[in-house]
Design a protein around this motif. Sequence first.
Motif, PDB file in Angstrom:
ATOM      1  N   VAL A  22       0.427 189.393 -10.234  1.00 57.56           N
ATOM      2  CA  VAL A  22      -0.469 188.859  -9.213  1.00 57.56           C
ATOM      3  C   VAL A  22      -1.184 187.633  -9.758  1.00 57.56           C
ATOM      4  O   VAL A  22      -1.298 186.618  -9.103  1.00 57.56           O
ATOM      5  N   TYR A  23      -1.663 187.689 -10.981  1.00 65.33           N
ATOM      6  CA  TYR A  23      -2.385 186.575 -11.569  1.00 65.33           C
ATOM      7  C   TYR A  23      -1.480 185.371 -11.797  1.00 65.33           C
ATOM      8  O   TYR A  23      -1.881 184.249 -11.572  1.00 65.33           O
ATOM      9  N   ALA A  24      -0.249 185.626 -12.198  1.00 70.79           N
ATOM     10  CA  ALA A  24       0.655 184.541 -12.569  1.00 70.79           C
ATOM     11  C   ALA A  24       1.140 183.745 -11.372  1.00 70.79           C
ATOM     12  O   ALA A  24       1.576 182.628 -11.514  1.00 70.79           O
ATOM     13  N   SER A  25       1.077 184.317 -10.192  1.00 68.06           N
ATOM     14  CA  SER A  25       1.635 183.612  -9.040  1.00 68.06           C
ATOM     15  C   SER A  25       0.538 183.225  -8.059  1.00 68.06           C
ATOM     16  O   SER A  25       0.394 183.818  -6.998  1.00 68.06           O
ATOM     17  N   GLY A  26      -0.266 182.242  -8.444  1.00 65.88           N
ATOM     18  CA  GLY A  26      -1.323 181.768  -7.563  1.00 65.88           C
ATOM     19  C   GLY A  26      -0.737 181.038  -6.371  1.00 65.88           C
ATOM     20  O   GLY A  26       0.378 180.520  -6.429  1.00 65.88           O
ATOM     21  N   PRO A  27      -1.473 181.008  -5.262  1.00 66.56           N
ATOM     22  CA  PRO A  27      -0.974 180.350  -4.059  1.00 66.56           C
ATOM     23  C   PRO A  27      -0.794 178.839  -4.247  1.00 66.56           C
ATOM     24  O   PRO A  27      -1.497 178.223  -5.045  1.00 66.56           O
ATOM     25  N   SER A  28       0.124 178.284  -3.494  1.00 63.36           N
ATOM     26  CA  SER A  28       0.345 176.839  -3.528  1.00 63.36           C
ATOM     27  C   SER A  28      -0.911 176.120  -3.061  1.00 63.36           C
ATOM     28  O   SER A  28      -1.637 176.612  -2.206  1.00 63.36           O
ATOM     29  N   GLY A  29      -1.126 174.946  -3.617  1.00 61.69           N
ATOM     30  CA  GLY A  29      -2.295 174.163  -3.239  1.00 61.69           C
ATOM     31  C   GLY A  29      -2.120 173.485  -1.893  1.00 61.69           C
ATOM     32  O   GLY A  29      -3.009 173.519  -1.049  1.00 61.69           O
ATOM     33  N   LEU A  30      -0.967 172.848  -1.683  1.00 61.88           N
ATOM     34  CA  LEU A  30      -0.734 172.109  -0.442  1.00 61.88           C
ATOM     35  C   LEU A  30       0.679 172.337   0.077  1.00 61.88           C
ATOM     36  O   LEU A  30       1.621 172.474  -0.702  1.00 61.88           O
ATOM     37  N   TYR A  31       0.775 172.340   1.381  1.00 60.35           N
ATOM     38  CA  TYR A  31       2.058 172.287   2.081  1.00 60.35           C
ATOM     39  C   TYR A  31       2.042 170.962   2.823  1.00 60.35           C
ATOM     40  O   TYR A  31       1.059 170.624   3.483  1.00 60.35           O
ATOM     41  N   ILE A  32       3.125 170.197   2.709  1.00 64.10           N
ATOM     42  CA  ILE A  32       3.140 168.861   3.306  1.00 64.10           C
ATOM     43  C   ILE A  32       4.451 168.615   4.038  1.00 64.10           C
ATOM     44  O   ILE A  32       5.530 168.787   3.466  1.00 64.10           O
ATOM     45  N   LEU A  33       4.334 168.194   5.290  1.00 63.85           N
ATOM     46  CA  LEU A  33       5.472 167.631   5.997  1.00 63.85           C
ATOM     47  C   LEU A  33       5.406 166.142   5.677  1.00 63.85           C
ATOM     48  O   LEU A  33       4.558 165.412   6.204  1.00 63.85           O
ATOM     49  N   VAL A  34       6.249 165.704   4.755  1.00 60.56           N
ATOM     50  CA  VAL A  34       6.186 164.339   4.230  1.00 60.56           C
ATOM     51  C   VAL A  34       6.832 163.386   5.222  1.00 60.56           C
ATOM     52  O   VAL A  34       8.013 163.491   5.531  1.00 60.56           O
ATOM     53  N   GLU A  35       6.036 162.429   5.721  1.00 56.02           N
ATOM     54  CA  GLU A  35       6.536 161.447   6.689  1.00 56.02           C
ATOM     55  C   GLU A  35       6.665 160.054   6.078  1.00 56.02           C
ATOM     56  O   GLU A  35       7.571 159.309   6.426  1.00 56.02           O
ATOM     57  N   GLU A  36       5.742 159.701   5.190  1.00 61.18           N
ATOM     58  CA  GLU A  36       5.767 158.393   4.535  1.00 61.18           C
ATOM     59  C   GLU A  36       5.325 158.542   3.086  1.00 61.18           C
ATOM     60  O   GLU A  36       4.511 159.402   2.775  1.00 61.18           O
ATOM     61  N   VAL A  37       5.842 157.670   2.237  1.00 65.16           N
ATOM     62  CA  VAL A  37       5.441 157.639   0.834  1.00 65.16           C
ATOM     63  C   VAL A  37       5.336 156.187   0.396  1.00 65.16           C
ATOM     64  O   VAL A  37       6.191 155.365   0.723  1.00 65.16           O
ATOM     65  N   GLU A  38       4.275 155.895  -0.329  1.00 62.99           N
ATOM     66  CA  GLU A  38       4.113 154.585  -0.952  1.00 62.99           C
ATOM     67  C   GLU A  38       3.874 154.816  -2.437  1.00 62.99           C
ATOM     68  O   GLU A  38       2.994 155.597  -2.810  1.00 62.99           O
ATOM     69  N   LEU A  39       4.683 154.166  -3.270  1.00 61.38           N
ATOM     70  CA  LEU A  39       4.548 154.258  -4.720  1.00 61.38           C
ATOM     71  C   LEU A  39       4.018 152.936  -5.246  1.00 61.38           C
ATOM     72  O   LEU A  39       4.402 151.873  -4.765  1.00 61.38           O
ATOM     73  N   GLY A  40       3.158 152.983  -6.256  1.00 59.09           N
ATOM     74  CA  GLY A  40       2.641 151.724  -6.754  1.00 59.09           C
ATOM     75  C   GLY A  40       2.185 151.813  -8.199  1.00 59.09           C
ATOM     76  O   GLY A  40       2.071 152.891  -8.755  1.00 59.09           O
ATOM     77  N   PRO A  41       1.976 150.727  -8.844  1.00 58.78           N
ATOM     78  CA  PRO A  41       2.122 149.380  -8.318  1.00 58.78           C
ATOM     79  C   PRO A  41       3.578 148.960  -8.145  1.00 58.78           C
ATOM     80  O   PRO A  41       3.875 148.027  -7.403  1.00 58.78           O
ATOM     81  N   THR A  42       4.508 149.676  -8.825  1.00 59.42           N
ATOM     82  CA  THR A  42       5.932 149.410  -8.604  1.00 59.42           C
ATOM     83  C   THR A  42       6.641 150.744  -8.372  1.00 59.42           C
ATOM     84  O   THR A  42       6.209 151.787  -8.873  1.00 59.42           O
ATOM     85  N   ALA A  43       7.741 150.703  -7.650  1.00 55.33           N
ATOM     86  CA  ALA A  43       8.508 151.927  -7.389  1.00 55.33           C
ATOM     87  C   ALA A  43       9.254 152.405  -8.633  1.00 55.33           C
ATOM     88  O   ALA A  43       9.529 153.590  -8.778  1.00 55.33           O
ATOM     89  N   ASP A  44       9.568 151.479  -9.546  1.00 53.07           N
ATOM     90  CA  ASP A  44      10.308 151.838 -10.755  1.00 53.07           C
ATOM     91  C   ASP A  44       9.465 152.622 -11.762  1.00 53.07           C
ATOM     92  O   ASP A  44       9.972 153.518 -12.427  1.00 53.07           O
ATOM     93  N   ALA A  45       8.208 152.262 -11.896  1.00 52.55           N
ATOM     94  CA  ALA A  45       7.309 152.932 -12.837  1.00 52.55           C
ATOM     95  C   ALA A  45       5.949 153.151 -12.165  1.00 52.55           C
ATOM     96  O   ALA A  45       4.945 152.556 -12.547  1.00 52.55           O
ATOM     97  N   PRO A  46       5.911 153.999 -11.149  1.00 49.71           N
ATOM     98  CA  PRO A  46       4.664 154.159 -10.398  1.00 49.71           C
ATOM     99  C   PRO A  46       3.559 154.828 -11.215  1.00 49.71           C
ATOM    100  O   PRO A  46       3.828 155.679 -12.063  1.00 49.71           O
ATOM    101  N   GLU A  47       2.359 154.403 -10.935  1.00 54.34           N
ATOM    102  CA  GLU A  47       1.163 154.991 -11.528  1.00 54.34           C
ATOM    103  C   GLU A  47       0.425 155.846 -10.504  1.00 54.34           C
ATOM    104  O   GLU A  47      -0.479 156.588 -10.853  1.00 54.34           O
ATOM    105  N   TRP A  48       0.779 155.698  -9.240  1.00 51.45           N
ATOM    106  CA  TRP A  48       0.161 156.467  -8.164  1.00 51.45           C
ATOM    107  C   TRP A  48       1.133 156.639  -7.007  1.00 51.45           C
ATOM    108  O   TRP A  48       2.133 155.927  -6.918  1.00 51.45           O
ATOM    109  N   ILE A  49       0.813 157.614  -6.158  1.00 53.40           N
ATOM    110  CA  ILE A  49       1.585 157.858  -4.944  1.00 53.40           C
ATOM    111  C   ILE A  49       0.606 158.115  -3.803  1.00 53.40           C
ATOM    112  O   ILE A  49      -0.423 158.765  -3.987  1.00 53.40           O
TER     113      ILE A  49
END
Length: 164
Positions: free
Chosen positions: A20-47
Motif C-alpha cells: 500500500v505504501y509503495a504504490s502512491g496515487p498518480s499526481g496528474l492525469y493529462i489528456l495531452v493536446e499541445e506541448v512546447e519544449l524550450g529553449p530548444t527541442a533538442d536539449a529542452p530545459e522546460w516543457i
Amino acid sequence: MRTGSVLAAAWVSLVLVSGVYASGPSGLYILVEEVELGPTADAPEWIKIGGVFHSEIDVERENRFDDGSWGPKRGWAHFTLPDRKKDLARAEWRELATLAAKPEKEKKVVAFGSTMAQRLDRNAAGLVSGEKESAQSVPYYVDHGMYLIRDDAPPAVAVRKFPK
C-alpha cells in the motif's frame, strides 16, 4: 505449528502494508493536446503542456465539493528539468510531444508523478493555468514514472468528456 501461523500472518501483513505504501496515487492525469519544449527541442530545459488535467486528489474529492474548484481543468502546466535523471525527463517529454502530435481520435491520457511529490500534492486547479505564459513552473518529477492509462479508467473518462 502455532509459531509458523503467527509468522505467516505477520509476513502477509507486512507485505500488504508495504504494498500500500509503495504504490502512491498518480499526481496528474493529462489528456495531452499541445506541448512546447524550450529553449530548444533538442536539449529542452522546460516543457509546457497544454490539455485537460485531472489529479488523484480531484478524483477523490470531486463529489465532496460543489464549488467548481475540483475536477478536470483545461489549461497549461509548466515543468522545469529536474536536478537529477535529466535524460529520463527529456525522454518522457519527447513521448509527451509525440502524444500531442497525434490526431484527436488517437490521443491518450497519461499519468505521471505522485501525490506524494511536493509539487503534485494539490488539485489540478492549483497547478494549471488558463494561459500558457502565466503557468507557474515547478520541477518535473520522474521517480513515479509516466504511463498511459486505459481509456475506460475514471480519470481518462473525466478528462475526455471535459468540454472543449
